[in-house]
Design a protein around this motif. Sequence first.
Motif, PDB file in Angstrom:
ATOM      1  N   THR A 157       6.637  27.417  14.852  1.00 60.22           N
ATOM      2  CA  THR A 157       6.884  28.820  14.647  1.00 60.22           C
ATOM      3  C   THR A 157       7.978  28.947  13.249  1.00 60.22           C
ATOM      4  O   THR A 157       8.346  27.886  12.922  1.00 60.22           O
ATOM      5  N   ARG A 158       7.832  30.152  13.030  1.00 62.57           N
ATOM      6  CA  ARG A 158       8.907  30.250  11.754  1.00 62.57           C
ATOM      7  C   ARG A 158      10.018  30.898  12.029  1.00 62.57           C
ATOM      8  O   ARG A 158      10.755  31.559  11.512  1.00 62.57           O
ATOM      9  N   ARG A 159      10.608  31.049  13.660  1.00 61.66           N
ATOM     10  CA  ARG A 159      11.400  31.753  14.108  1.00 61.66           C
ATOM     11  C   ARG A 159      12.949  30.973  13.712  1.00 61.66           C
ATOM     12  O   ARG A 159      13.062  29.814  13.984  1.00 61.66           O
ATOM     13  N   VAL A 160      13.977  31.592  13.288  1.00 59.84           N
ATOM     14  CA  VAL A 160      15.071  31.198  12.675  1.00 59.84           C
ATOM     15  C   VAL A 160      16.213  31.985  13.230  1.00 59.84           C
ATOM     16  O   VAL A 160      15.867  33.390  13.446  1.00 59.84           O
ATOM     17  N   LEU A 161      17.552  31.808  13.316  1.00 60.70           N
ATOM     18  CA  LEU A 161      18.436  32.757  13.469  1.00 60.70           C
ATOM     19  C   LEU A 161      18.858  33.536  12.393  1.00 60.70           C
ATOM     20  O   LEU A 161      18.686  32.838  11.089  1.00 60.70           O
ATOM     21  N   PRO A 162      18.757  34.929  12.210  1.00 58.44           N
ATOM     22  CA  PRO A 162      19.240  35.530  10.957  1.00 58.44           C
ATOM     23  C   PRO A 162      20.162  35.226  10.152  1.00 58.44           C
ATOM     24  O   PRO A 162      21.350  34.923  11.019  1.00 58.44           O
ATOM     25  N   ASP A 163      20.207  35.275   8.817  1.00 58.67           N
ATOM     26  CA  ASP A 163      21.327  35.303   8.260  1.00 58.67           C
ATOM     27  C   ASP A 163      22.635  35.870   8.517  1.00 58.67           C
ATOM     28  O   ASP A 163      23.685  35.330   8.310  1.00 58.67           O
ATOM     29  N   GLU A 164      22.450  37.277   8.857  1.00 61.23           N
ATOM     30  CA  GLU A 164      23.592  38.060   9.110  1.00 61.23           C
ATOM     31  C   GLU A 164      24.406  37.411  10.475  1.00 61.23           C
ATOM     32  O   GLU A 164      25.531  37.536  10.719  1.00 61.23           O
ATOM     33  N   LEU A 165      23.581  36.766  11.508  1.00 61.66           N
ATOM     34  CA  LEU A 165      23.958  36.194  12.616  1.00 61.66           C
ATOM     35  C   LEU A 165      24.797  34.947  12.224  1.00 61.66           C
ATOM     36  O   LEU A 165      25.932  34.879  12.898  1.00 61.66           O
ATOM     37  N   TRP A 166      24.290  34.169  11.462  1.00 59.99           N
ATOM     38  CA  TRP A 166      24.869  32.928  10.857  1.00 59.99           C
ATOM     39  C   TRP A 166      26.145  33.596  10.252  1.00 59.99           C
ATOM     40  O   TRP A 166      27.495  32.704  10.692  1.00 59.99           O
ATOM     41  N   ALA A 167      26.397  34.399   9.506  1.00 60.15           N
ATOM     42  CA  ALA A 167      27.604  34.744   8.881  1.00 60.15           C
ATOM     43  C   ALA A 167      28.810  35.187  10.121  1.00 60.15           C
ATOM     44  O   ALA A 167      29.838  35.118  10.034  1.00 60.15           O
ATOM     45  N   ALA A 168      28.150  36.013  10.956  1.00 57.80           N
ATOM     46  CA  ALA A 168      28.968  36.428  12.006  1.00 57.80           C
ATOM     47  C   ALA A 168      29.598  35.173  12.797  1.00 57.80           C
ATOM     48  O   ALA A 168      30.742  35.363  13.253  1.00 57.80           O
ATOM     49  N   ILE A 169      28.746  34.355  13.041  1.00 58.90           N
ATOM     50  CA  ILE A 169      29.024  33.017  13.768  1.00 58.90           C
ATOM     51  C   ILE A 169      30.484  32.416  12.833  1.00 58.90           C
ATOM     52  O   ILE A 169      31.277  31.878  13.385  1.00 58.90           O
ATOM     53  N   ASP A 170      30.098  32.381  11.620  1.00 60.67           N
ATOM     54  CA  ASP A 170      31.167  31.479  10.854  1.00 60.67           C
ATOM     55  C   ASP A 170      32.350  32.404  10.730  1.00 60.67           C
ATOM     56  O   ASP A 170      33.450  31.747  10.642  1.00 60.67           O
ATOM     57  N   ALA A 171      32.315  33.709  10.798  1.00 55.86           N
ATOM     58  CA  ALA A 171      33.533  34.464  10.977  1.00 55.86           C
ATOM     59  C   ALA A 171      34.251  34.504  12.057  1.00 55.86           C
ATOM     60  O   ALA A 171      35.405  34.920  12.299  1.00 55.86           O
ATOM     61  N   ALA A 172      33.656  34.022  13.357  1.00 54.13           N
ATOM     62  CA  ALA A 172      34.202  34.295  14.630  1.00 54.13           C
ATOM     63  C   ALA A 172      35.035  33.131  15.067  1.00 54.13           C
ATOM     64  O   ALA A 172      34.935  31.898  14.407  1.00 54.13           O
ATOM     65  N   ASP A 173      36.238  33.476  15.997  1.00 49.66           N
ATOM     66  CA  ASP A 173      37.091  32.246  16.213  1.00 49.66           C
ATOM     67  C   ASP A 173      36.187  31.663  17.766  1.00 49.66           C
ATOM     68  O   ASP A 173      36.722  30.594  17.757  1.00 49.66           O
ATOM     69  N   VAL A 174      35.693  32.406  18.241  1.00 45.69           N
ATOM     70  CA  VAL A 174      34.858  32.046  19.577  1.00 45.69           C
ATOM     71  C   VAL A 174      33.600  32.633  19.552  1.00 45.69           C
ATOM     72  O   VAL A 174      33.061  33.676  19.285  1.00 45.69           O
ATOM     73  N   VAL A 175      32.639  31.689  19.918  1.00 49.80           N
ATOM     74  CA  VAL A 175      30.986  32.072  19.956  1.00 49.80           C
ATOM     75  C   VAL A 175      30.795  31.895  21.497  1.00 49.80           C
ATOM     76  O   VAL A 175      31.038  30.730  22.080  1.00 49.80           O
TER      77      VAL A 175
END
Length: 180
Positions: A18-36
């Motif tokens: 598949t070519r499914r990945v986590l979207p870049d916007e979600l990775w940016a939000a993950i990186d900005a979070a204190d808790v996932v």
Amino acid sequence: MTKLLITSDTHLPVRRPTRRVLPDELWAAIDAADVVVHAGDWMDPALLDELERRTPRLIGCWGNNDGDELRARLPETAVAEVDGLRLAVAHETGAATGRERRCDARFGPGSHTPVDVLVFGHSHIPWDTTTPGGVRLLNPGSPTERRRQPSCTYMTAEVSDRALVAVRRHELPPGAARAS
């Protein structure tokens, strides 16, 4: 104030091409979070590895599509405290009809595991309600499989003074979960 990123049902396949990945916007939000917070159906243990590597704190559970490796590493229901806020994470809560009553029985003030917030997944349908007993129920939808929803979604929130505030559902643009 503690920043939360809330997601579920990422469904990253392990063996299927598949070519499914986590979207870049979600990775940016993950990186900005204190808790996932992840409410199950990871499907790929590599995603758990990556979130553990880049997240200060991860709270997650396994879902019905998760295999033995993820089930060995994650609980069926995770319970944690985040700055005084009691939080549970479970993949499935059953049908929408009667959900508040069932969740109050399991997680409400008179239960064995009282919490302030229950994050759940499975349906891919965003959900934000409060039970009669006061438990906030959140389903972030899915960032990769919208199914019958208009868009793929995830949520962010903040914990401040032992309360959940600034809860926001984020809609991802069409095709954001496809690799280029």
